[in-house]
Design a protein around this motif. Structure first.
Motif, mmCIF file in Angstrom:
data_model
loop_
_atom_site.group_PDB
_atom_site.id
_atom_site.type_symbol
_atom_site.label_atom_id
_atom_site.label_comp_id
_atom_site.label_asym_id
_atom_site.label_seq_id
_atom_site.Cartn_x
_atom_site.Cartn_y
_atom_site.Cartn_z
ATOM 1 N N ARG A 67 0.840 -1.208 0.000
ATOM 2 C CA ARG A 67 0.000 0.000 0.000
ATOM 3 C C ARG A 67 0.874 1.257 0.000
ATOM 4 N N ASP A 88 2.349 1.533 -3.462
ATOM 5 C CA ASP A 88 1.258 1.986 -4.321
ATOM 6 C C ASP A 88 1.088 3.504 -4.201
ATOM 7 N N HIS A 97 1.952 6.264 -7.029
ATOM 8 C CA HIS A 97 0.825 7.121 -7.399
ATOM 9 C C HIS A 97 1.240 8.589 -7.334
ATOM 10 N N ALA A 123 -2.963 -0.238 -12.056
ATOM 11 C CA ALA A 123 -4.094 0.203 -11.229
ATOM 12 C C ALA A 123 -5.428 -0.121 -11.890
ATOM 13 N N SER A 165 -6.350 -2.239 -8.646
ATOM 14 C CA SER A 165 -6.658 -1.276 -7.585
ATOM 15 C C SER A 165 -8.154 -1.091 -7.416
ATOM 16 N N ARG A 166 -8.501 -0.270 -6.425
ATOM 17 C CA ARG A 166 -9.911 0.037 -6.167
ATOM 18 C C ARG A 166 -10.463 0.909 -7.282
ATOM 19 N N LYS A 211 -9.085 4.404 -8.159
ATOM 20 C CA LYS A 211 -7.745 4.370 -8.733
ATOM 21 C C LYS A 211 -7.766 3.789 -10.143
ATOM 22 N N LYS A 212 -8.761 2.956 -10.433
ATOM 23 C CA LYS A 212 -8.935 2.502 -11.806
ATOM 24 C C LYS A 212 -9.212 3.691 -12.726
ATOM 25 N N SER A 257 -0.205 -9.451 -7.359
ATOM 26 C CA SER A 257 -0.374 -8.014 -7.538
ATOM 27 C C SER A 257 0.961 -7.285 -7.461
#
Length: 407
Positions: A114, A117, A121, A180, A184-185, A188-189, A353
């Protein structure tokens, strides 16, 4: 409770400072750009010490350090300061060690994933903003009428940056965005789609081909990994892969037989430029010139580059400027990296992942290493690439806590 609050405060200070110092060298802020990665590494060491995490050294990092010393000796110019000529390589060693120690043996990978990530990001947004500011500076504040494929540096009006630098700035946003999109969630997509669209738009606009060619392959790779290892749909993955291979063969045949006609029809457009030049480029002539003049007695200083142009390959670049000794040491470092990469891939303790994220970023960076000159035009990309190399090198021998205690 008090200890938890203190830990949270320290953690957020660590995150804030890490992002700040990363931004300072990505945006090439004058003067501080030469020290920001050092400060980033210092913050990492301090946080590592506060958390009482073991700091590990790496044999690959030692070889990289030796390469740095040797390369600077052979490439040294007495008209400039030693640090100015060596800071990129010194900071690359630091970022490699930072990546190597990012994941600790025995700790749960989810928490650090995380964190990684979030860091990638943030870096992605930094590079997207860097490109946007570069364009704004070029179109609004640059008096000279430059060719569209060259842009002024944000801070230095006498420094031109080729469009390939703009393209390389978007490697991390692009690769992170593709990952992503599938891993990703939902929000984030959406951000991933935005990063992908920006990368496609900018590269098509500037006529930069490397990421344009890589675009479908990276998307297909991540999609196939998601389909096979996450969704467990092997048969659809095989069918889609076969269909894509057939399409690729058809496009290759069309390109081979109708390239000139299509290039003439779309002359003056970005698509026409991509068709016209294809994979034929000065980069191959630069590289061929260096290979034709390759010698085991060569001591560097950029003789080949002065005669033909900078090689579009990092190993040949190192050979031309640092000589055969620097080249051989860097080749040893490369071999050590690939051994670590294979060990990372087959490490059963690392989830799909995380593997997919690092493999995707590393894969595109490696292609850039093969095809572009970027150490001086975009030092932040080179420095951060070593951070990525350090990540999988450190994870190559990762073990969960129960195996660490029993070993």
């Amino acid at each position: 409770m008090l200890q938890t609050k203190t830990d949270n405060v320290i953690f957020y200070i660590y995150i804030a400072l890490s992002c700040l110092f990363t931004a300072l060298f990505i945006f090439e802020v004058p003067r501080i750009v030469f020290y920001a990665p050092v400060l980033l590494f210092t913050v990492f060491l301090c946080y590592n010490r506060i958390k009482k995490e073991r700091f590990r050294f790496s044999a690959a990092a030692a070889v990289l350090a030796v390469f740095t010393v040797v390369f600077i000796i052979f490439d040294y110019d007495t008209s400039q300061s030693f640090y100015y000529q060596s800071y990129i390589h010194i900071q690359a060693v630091m970022l490699f060690l930072m990546g190597f120690n990012f994941f600790q043996p025995g700790e749960p990978l989810d928490r650090k994933l995380r964190l990684l990530d979030g860091y990638l990001h943030a870096i992605s947004w930094m590079y997207v903003i860097y490109v946007a500011v570069t364009f704004i500076h070029y179109y609004c504040f640059t008096p000279a009428d430059l060719e569209v494929r060259f842009y002024y540096s944000i801070w230095y009006d006498f420094v031109k940056k080729p469009a390939t630098v703009i393209s390389m700035s978007l490697v991390i946003p692009f690769t992170y965005g593709v990952w992503a999109l599938f891993f990703s969630r939902w929000y984030k997509k959406l951000i991933g789609v935005l990063f992908i669209a920006i990368t496609a738009g900018v590269n098509l606009y500037t006529g930069t081909r490397t990421l344009v060619y890589l675009f479908p392959f990276v998307l297909l790779f991540v999609f196939q990994v998601w389909l096979v290892f996450i969704k467990k749909k092997i048969r659809p993955a095989i069918v889609i892969g076969g269909a894509c291979l057939l399409i690729l063969i058809c496009l290759t045949l069309v390109y081979h037989f109708y390239r000139d006609e299509l290039a003439e029809r779309y002359a003056g457009t970005v698509f026409g430029r991509i068709l016209q030049y294809g994979m034929d480029s000065l980069r191959w002539r630069y590289n061929k010139y260096v290979l034709d003049h390759f010698s085991f007695t060569y001591l560097g200083s950029g003789v080949n580059s002065a005669a033909c142009g900078t090689p579009h390959n990092i190993w040949l670049y190192i050979y031309d400027y640092g000589g055969i000794v620097s080249f051989l040491i860097y080749c040893v470092f490369t071999v050590m990296l690939f051994v670590s990469f294979i060990r990372f891939l087959i490490n059963k303790h690392i989830g799909t992942s995380l593997k997919c994220l690092i493999v995707t970023v590393f894969g595109v960076i490696f292609v850039e290493y093969l095809m572009e000159p970027f150490i001086l035009p975009l030092p932040s990309f080179y420095i951060l690439s070593l951070f990525v190399f350090g990540l999988f090198s450190g994870l190559a021998a990762y073990k969960p806590i129960e195996e660490v205690h029993t070993s």
